[in-house]
Design a protein around this motif. Structure first.
Motif, PDB file in Angstrom:
ATOM      1  N   MET A 270       6.786  -8.497  -0.620  1.00  0.00           N
ATOM      2  CA  MET A 270       6.333  -7.914   0.635  1.00  0.00           C
ATOM      3  C   MET A 270       6.536  -6.402   0.640  1.00  0.00           C
ATOM      4  O   MET A 270       5.711  -5.660   1.186  1.00  0.00           O
ATOM      5  N   GLU A 274       3.556  -3.722   1.230  1.00  0.00           N
ATOM      6  CA  GLU A 274       3.604  -2.640   2.222  1.00  0.00           C
ATOM      7  C   GLU A 274       3.323  -1.287   1.577  1.00  0.00           C
ATOM      8  O   GLU A 274       2.619  -0.450   2.140  1.00  0.00           O
ATOM      9  N   ARG A 291      -3.072  -8.326  -0.516  1.00  0.00           N
ATOM     10  CA  ARG A 291      -3.123  -9.726  -0.084  1.00  0.00           C
ATOM     11  C   ARG A 291      -2.528 -10.661  -1.138  1.00  0.00           C
ATOM     12  O   ARG A 291      -1.879 -11.658  -0.805  1.00  0.00           O
ATOM     13  N   ILE A 294       1.169 -10.538  -0.690  1.00  0.00           N
ATOM     14  CA  ILE A 294       1.550 -11.275   0.521  1.00  0.00           C
ATOM     15  C   ILE A 294       1.501 -12.781   0.259  1.00  0.00           C
ATOM     16  O   ILE A 294       2.414 -13.528   0.634  1.00  0.00           O
ATOM     17  N   ASP A 295       0.431 -13.242  -0.375  1.00  0.00           N
ATOM     18  CA  ASP A 295       0.301 -14.673  -0.675  1.00  0.00           C
ATOM     19  C   ASP A 295       1.446 -15.153  -1.562  1.00  0.00           C
ATOM     20  O   ASP A 295       1.983 -16.257  -1.370  1.00  0.00           O
ATOM     21  N   MET A 298       4.571 -15.444   0.547  1.00  0.00           N
ATOM     22  CA  MET A 298       4.519 -16.648   1.386  1.00  0.00           C
ATOM     23  C   MET A 298       4.815 -17.898   0.559  1.00  0.00           C
ATOM     24  O   MET A 298       5.463 -18.837   1.039  1.00  0.00           O
ATOM     25  N   LEU A 320       8.200 -12.419   8.132  1.00  0.00           N
ATOM     26  CA  LEU A 320       7.103 -12.257   7.190  1.00  0.00           C
ATOM     27  C   LEU A 320       5.772 -12.074   7.925  1.00  0.00           C
ATOM     28  O   LEU A 320       4.928 -11.269   7.496  1.00  0.00           O
ATOM     29  N   TRP A 323       5.669  -8.556   9.000  1.00  0.00           N
ATOM     30  CA  TRP A 323       5.449  -7.690   7.842  1.00  0.00           C
ATOM     31  C   TRP A 323       3.997  -7.789   7.361  1.00  0.00           C
ATOM     32  O   TRP A 323       3.382  -6.800   6.977  1.00  0.00           O
ATOM     33  N   ARG A 324       3.452  -9.012   7.400  1.00  0.00           N
ATOM     34  CA  ARG A 324       2.058  -9.208   7.018  1.00  0.00           C
ATOM     35  C   ARG A 324       1.137  -8.387   7.930  1.00  0.00           C
ATOM     36  O   ARG A 324       0.207  -7.719   7.465  1.00  0.00           O
ATOM     37  N   CYS A 327       1.153  -4.753   7.118  1.00  0.00           N
ATOM     38  CA  CYS A 327       0.344  -4.409   5.943  1.00  0.00           C
ATOM     39  C   CYS A 327      -1.155  -4.432   6.264  1.00  0.00           C
ATOM     40  O   CYS A 327      -1.886  -3.474   5.975  1.00  0.00           O
ATOM     41  N   THR A 336      -4.880  -9.433  12.752  1.00  0.00           N
ATOM     42  CA  THR A 336      -3.611  -8.731  12.804  1.00  0.00           C
ATOM     43  C   THR A 336      -2.982  -8.765  14.189  1.00  0.00           C
ATOM     44  O   THR A 336      -1.770  -8.970  14.335  1.00  0.00           O
ATOM     45  N   ASP A 339      -1.294 -12.067  14.857  1.00  0.00           N
ATOM     46  CA  ASP A 339      -0.079 -12.199  14.049  1.00  0.00           C
ATOM     47  C   ASP A 339       1.061 -11.366  14.621  1.00  0.00           C
ATOM     48  O   ASP A 339       2.207 -11.826  14.725  1.00  0.00           O
TER      49      ASP A 339
END
Length: 411
Positions: A270, A274, A291, A294-295, A298, A320, A323-324, A327, A336, A339
């Protein structure tokens, strides 16, 4: 002849024995040391800089009360050599003497210094499992203060804690207690590094992380080593060395990913996401790469709120998601806002004041991108209050930049 900057400073021997000088040396307070040289030896910043092999501007920063700290061992040793410190002063500074005297009269100053060293060694021997627990708990107490109240509430307490632990470590003998002290020093130094980043003091932050990594190696703790290196990448990011920042955090994941807990591996991915998302370099700001990181994070993130062996890593599903959003807001992702609002509603009020300020700033940015100016302003105001309360220079800078854009758009 007129005095030149290259002329050496005449430092009276008595100055090294003044109580305030001894206190400054034992605390490794180089700023206080330099101020005493100016006060009692008439040394200018230029002369101090010349003798210590430093830039005059750096000396100026160090001499300001509350200014830059000097923590790197090699820099401290260079200052001692440049000022031609007598051995008793070097010992007070935590350095080895340059001259060995086999026969020392009992009433001599050197004998007194040796007695001080022996006393410190005895004190270090008194550190046992119970004392180690107390010191670990102090780090945790400071961490809670930092998360809830910010750098202003915790920084001074952290400096005193690090001095205490470092002194005990420096005078302890090999074994389990020494490794435990090294762990505490690494953990505390990494936290101090992040506090310094938040306060905008990036030189001090770099030095804190270097000390953290050295202590983590002595503690034989790869998790702390990887974490300190990952956080250190943000120093590079904040001075626009973004390619180096990504390389540093990626190196931590590559070298230690198989040796550390999965939650920390997710944290490193992560952090990489970022850095990629926030890059101003066209070749490095890549949505697909962001991405992918990020994946992977996760996928790696285990269930639960945290791991007992990772008290310094605050990363669960809620964190997370926040944080996602932080980003993907850079890429105008339409999901976004949802989220970020979900992460905000799941966040316990007051538990992570600095993180909440960043989250609200991210939400304001996403709302602004969608044309929701009034809502964006409300989040900016809330974020600004939190940043002011925590003393977060880093967050305040982001908030000010976004507020200026929103104001301009509303004209």
């Amino acid at each position: 002849m007129p005095e030149r900057a290259s002329d050496p400073i005449t430092i009276p021997e008595s100055l090294w024995r003044r109580p305030e000088m001894i206190e400054a040396l034992k605390a490794r307070d180089i700023g206080h040391l330099f101020r005493l040289l100016r006060q009692y030896a008439g040394a200018s910043q230029t002369k101090i800089a010349t003798m210590c092999g430093m830039a005059q501007g750096k000396v100026s920063q160090i001499m300001k009360p509350g200014g830059s700290q000097v923590t790197a061992f090699e820099v401290i040793a260079r200052i001692a050599d440049g000022l031609d410190m007598p051995d008793h002063a070097r010992i007070n500074l935590g350095l080895a003497p340059r001259h060995q005297t086999p026969d020392i009269p009992e009433d001599s100053p050197a004998a007194e210094d040796h007695a001080t060293l022996i006393e410190r060694l005895r004190t270090a021997k008194a550190v046992d499992a119970e004392v180690v627990t107390v010191l670990r708990n102090e780090t945790e107490n400071i961490r809670v203060l930092d998360r809830r109240l910010g750098n202003v509430a915790a920084a001074e307490r952290m400096r005193a804690h690090i001095r205490q632990v470092e002194t005990a470590l420096r005078h302890s003998l090999p074994g389990k207690v020494r490794r435990s002290l090294a762990y505490i020093l690494a953990d505390s130094s990494a936290l101090a590094g992040w506090q310094a980043i938040d306060a905008g003091n990036l030189t001090a932050a770099w030095d804190h992380f270097e000390r953290a990594k050295l202590a983590a190696r002595e503690a034989e703790d790869y998790a702390l080593l990887a974490f300190a290196q990952g956080e250190q990448a943000y120093v590079l990011f904040d001075i626009d060395q973004q390619a180096d920042a990504r390389e540093l955090v990626s190196d931590a994941y590559t070298n230690y990913g198989k040796l550390i807990p999965a939650r920390l591996s997710a944290w490193l991915k992560m952090a990489e996401a970022e850095i990629v998302a926030g890059s101003t370099l066209p070749d490095h700001r890549d949505e697909k790469s962001c991405r992918n990181s990020i994946d992977e994070a996760m996928r790696l993130l285990p269930d639960g709120d945290g791991d007992a062996e990772l008290p310094y890593v605050a990363l669960n599903a809620t964190h997370l998601a926040r944080w996602r959003g932080n980003c993907l807001v850079h890429f105008g992702d339409s999901e976004t806002i949802g989220d970020l609002k979900s992460a905000l509603s799941a966040m316990r009020p007051g538990a992570y004041a600095r993180a909440e300020a960043g989250l609200r700033c991210d939400l304001a940015s996403a709302l602004f991108a969608q044309g929701e100016i009034a809502e964006a302003r409300a989040e900016i105001d809330a974020a600004a209050q939190l940043a002011k309360r925590t003393g977060s220079v880093r967050q305040q800078r982001r908030i000010d930049q976004l507020a200026a854009r929103v104001t301009l758009a509303g004209l």
